[in-house]
Design a protein around this motif. Structure first.
Motif, PDB file in Angstrom:
ATOM      1  N   ASP A 274       0.807  -1.259   0.094  1.00 45.78           N
ATOM      2  CA  ASP A 274       0.106   0.038   0.089  1.00 45.78           C
ATOM      3  C   ASP A 274       1.009   1.221   0.115  1.00 45.78           C
ATOM      4  OD1 ASP A 274       1.028   0.427   2.495  1.00 45.78           O
ATOM      5  OD2 ASP A 274      -0.912   0.132   3.667  1.00 45.78           O
ATOM      6  N   TYR A 275       0.186   2.388   0.075  1.00 51.64           N
ATOM      7  CA  TYR A 275       0.947   3.800  -0.092  1.00 51.64           C
ATOM      8  C   TYR A 275       2.001   3.815   1.009  1.00 51.64           C
ATOM      9  CZ  TYR A 275      -1.959   6.572   3.177  1.00 51.64           C
ATOM     10  OH  TYR A 275      -2.941   7.332   3.909  1.00 51.64           O
ATOM     11  N   LYS A 395      -7.662   3.954  -4.012  1.00 48.23           N
ATOM     12  CA  LYS A 395      -8.240   3.248  -3.032  1.00 48.23           C
ATOM     13  C   LYS A 395      -8.627   4.375  -2.046  1.00 48.23           C
ATOM     14  CE  LYS A 395      -7.745  -0.849  -2.212  1.00 48.23           C
ATOM     15  NZ  LYS A 395      -7.476  -2.184  -1.717  1.00 48.23           N
ATOM     16  N   GLU A 405      -5.928   6.947  -0.230  1.00 46.18           N
ATOM     17  CA  GLU A 405      -4.698   6.629   0.371  1.00 46.18           C
ATOM     18  C   GLU A 405      -3.707   6.970  -0.782  1.00 46.18           C
ATOM     19  OE1 GLU A 405      -4.567   2.545   1.625  1.00 46.18           O
ATOM     20  OE2 GLU A 405      -5.791   2.762   3.242  1.00 46.18           O
ATOM     21  N   SER A 421      -2.478   3.759  -3.015  1.00 43.01           N
ATOM     22  CA  SER A 421      -2.965   2.459  -2.825  1.00 43.01           C
ATOM     23  C   SER A 421      -4.062   2.295  -3.998  1.00 43.01           C
ATOM     24  CB  SER A 421      -3.545   2.010  -1.591  1.00 43.01           C
ATOM     25  OG  SER A 421      -2.645   2.334  -0.577  1.00 43.01           O
ATOM     26  N   ALA A 466       0.147  -1.549  -4.607  1.00 44.26           N
ATOM     27  CA  ALA A 466       0.455   0.198  -4.639  1.00 44.26           C
ATOM     28  C   ALA A 466       1.286   0.538  -5.833  1.00 44.26           C
ATOM     29  CB  ALA A 466       1.543   0.231  -3.284  1.00 44.26           C
TER      30      ALA A 466
END
Length: 498
Positions: A274-275, A395, A405, A421, A466
């Motif tokens: 994810d980020y 997202k 995000e 993300s 990501a």
């Protein structure tokens, strides 16, 4: 201009003299054995006597950038891609071949062979035994002391800029090293480099106005790529877990010190991340590039000729992290702009922020941010959590669904990277596309179009992921302390000459 024409005519006359004497002014291959850098590194430390004892012979080729004729002797400097070497001509050594010098000019390209020695001033010099004219230059270079200073001429005639400004050549050598270092970093971490189409039937992956073209055989209009994002995420659907692309993008927007309509981007995607993961990854990545290209994590920023205005950017991780709201508040923006569109528009007008009446709340906030915050972000800073409207492919934050995000990385008051993300819910993605379509109908020409094939790909299932895009041109600007994007693009877009 008349003076230049006279000089060109004089050179053309010398060209005819050379041909009449049986010399080809545009010679063939030449076996280059040495470079200016190698000569300096291998023999610069030797004394005159040690050099004489070794009896070193060198063979170089390059452009003549200085000529000092003393009648029966002549000194010159020959420049290759690594630097310059002094050469020494003597009539009693060369005999009739010395007569060639009368038809040589600064700018000519020559091959030189001879014995290496040091002069009384301790300068490494080749005493010429053989000379071959490889190319006669018909146009004079800019005067030595004045150089090539007209900015537009420098960009338009980059080939001359590279000849007379060694620092310019160094910038592009660093750019080349930067791209190699990028590949080294990603390849060593299990990423696969891919290539995706440059022409798209639907422009997507970013908010930008595209260039339009027409494919005759297919009978359809196509768009030059504004971003490779959609195709790269389709590869995640297909089972690749780490992909990257170094790509050319095209955006039909204004030209400035930070914008060129054709530019180079790095985009990469990591499945199951994810980020938040990408922030630490980005710190590690850019710190690596700093060491490889600039040799340090502390890089000069600002006007080197004005020490009082110059700063140093410190790339040592960790870097500052602020939400978009926190950053706006720190620089005097009323947080109420986030809650009410009318208030945001009113705040923008009062503070001299130029906004388009057709755009929505997110883009008004973005315009305020660019005006009030971005100029202050000199040291590396992650700005987090953007409005959904600005990020149709990102997202949502579970705890704040009106935000996504996402982060943008700012360094030197410029956006360097954009990451988030990835949205992998096809229903949510369709709804975002519909909202973008409404914005387009309201006059927002940068709004995304609905991409049915991408939605179909998401319906097959894309893993959580990501993704990030980093502007290579702007990164090169940072690492070479170049004030304009045109300084780091070999042939930037310019209006045609009149």
């Amino acid at each position: 201009m008349e003076e230049i024409n006279d000089l060109i005519q004089q050179r053309i006359k010398k060209l005819h003299n050379l041909k009449a004497s049986g010399i080809d002014p545009y010679g063939g291959p030449f076996d280059v054995k040495d470079s200016a850098k190698d000569i300096a590194e291998n023999y610069g430390h030797l004394s005159k006597e040690e050099l004489e004892t070794k009896g070193v012979n060198c063979t170089i080729a390059g452009r003549i950038i200085a000529l000092r004729d003393f009648g029966k002797t002549c000194f010159a400097h020959v420049q290759d891609v690594t630097g310059k070497t002094q050469v020494y001509f003597r009539k009693d050594t060369l005999g009739t071949r010395y007569d060639l010098l009368k038809d040589l000019d600064i700018g000519d390209i020559a091959g030189i062979s001879g014995r290496l020695f040091k002069t009384r001033t301790n300068e490494l010099t080749i005493e010429v035994k053989e000379i071959a004219l490889l190319c006669k230059s018909l146009r004079p270079l800019p005067e030595k002391w004045h150089g090539l200073k007209d900015i537009e001429i420098r960009y338009r005639q980059r080939y001359v800029d590279l000849i007379v400004n060694p620092n310019v050549k160094d910038i592009f050598l660093k750019r080349s090293r930067l791209i190699k270092a990028i590949r080294d970093f990603f390849d060593s971490r299990g990423f696969i480099e891919v290539e995706t189409p440059m022409m798209h039937s639907i422009p997507g992956g970013a908010a930008a106005r595209p260039f339009k073209t027409h494919h005759i055989a297919l009978g359809i209009d196509l768009y030059l790529r504004i971003a490779p994002e959609i195709y790269l995420k389709k590869l995640l659907v297909g089972g690749y877990e780490k992909v990257y692309e170094i790509n050319k993008n095209f955006r039909n927007e204004g030209i400035s010190t930070r914008h060129n309509p054709e530019f180079t981007m790095l985009e990469f995607y990591i499945a199951y991340a994810d980020y938040r993961y990408l922030m630490e990854f980005t710190e590690e990545f850019i710190a690596f590039l700093c060491k490889e290209v600039a040799g340090s994590l502390r890089v000069p920023y600002g006007d080197a000729d004005m020490p009082d205005s110059a700063e140093v950017i410190d790339f040592t991780p960790p870097w500052k992290r602020l939400t978009m709201l926190e950053a706006m508040q720190m620089h005097g923006v009323d947080p109420a702009v986030f809650k009410d569109l009318s208030f945001a528009r009113e705040f923008a007008v009062k503070n001299g922020v130029d906004i388009d009446k057709k755009v929505g709340h997110g883009k008004v906030l973005d315009a305020i941010f660019k005006e009030k915050v971005e100029p202050h972000l000199i040291q590396p800073t992650f700005i987090l959590d953007y409005p959904v409207e600005l990020s149709p492919l990102a997202k949502r934050k579970k705890e704040a669904p009106e935000l996504v995000e996402r982060f943008e990385l700012f360094i030197g008051a410029r956006e360097i990277a954009n990451a988030f993300s990835e949205l992998n819910d096809p229903a949510d993605q369709r709804e975002r596309f519909l909202q973008q379509a409404e914005a387009r109908q309201m006059g927002d020409e940068e709004a995304n179009l609905t991409d049915e094939d991408f939605l179909r790909a998401l319906e097959y299932g894309m893993p959580p992921a990501a993704g990030e895009g980093i502007g290579i041109d702007r990164l090169t600007m940072l690492l070479t302390n170049s004030p304009s994007i045109r300084d780091v693009i070999l042939f930037p877009q310019l209006k045609p000459e009149q």
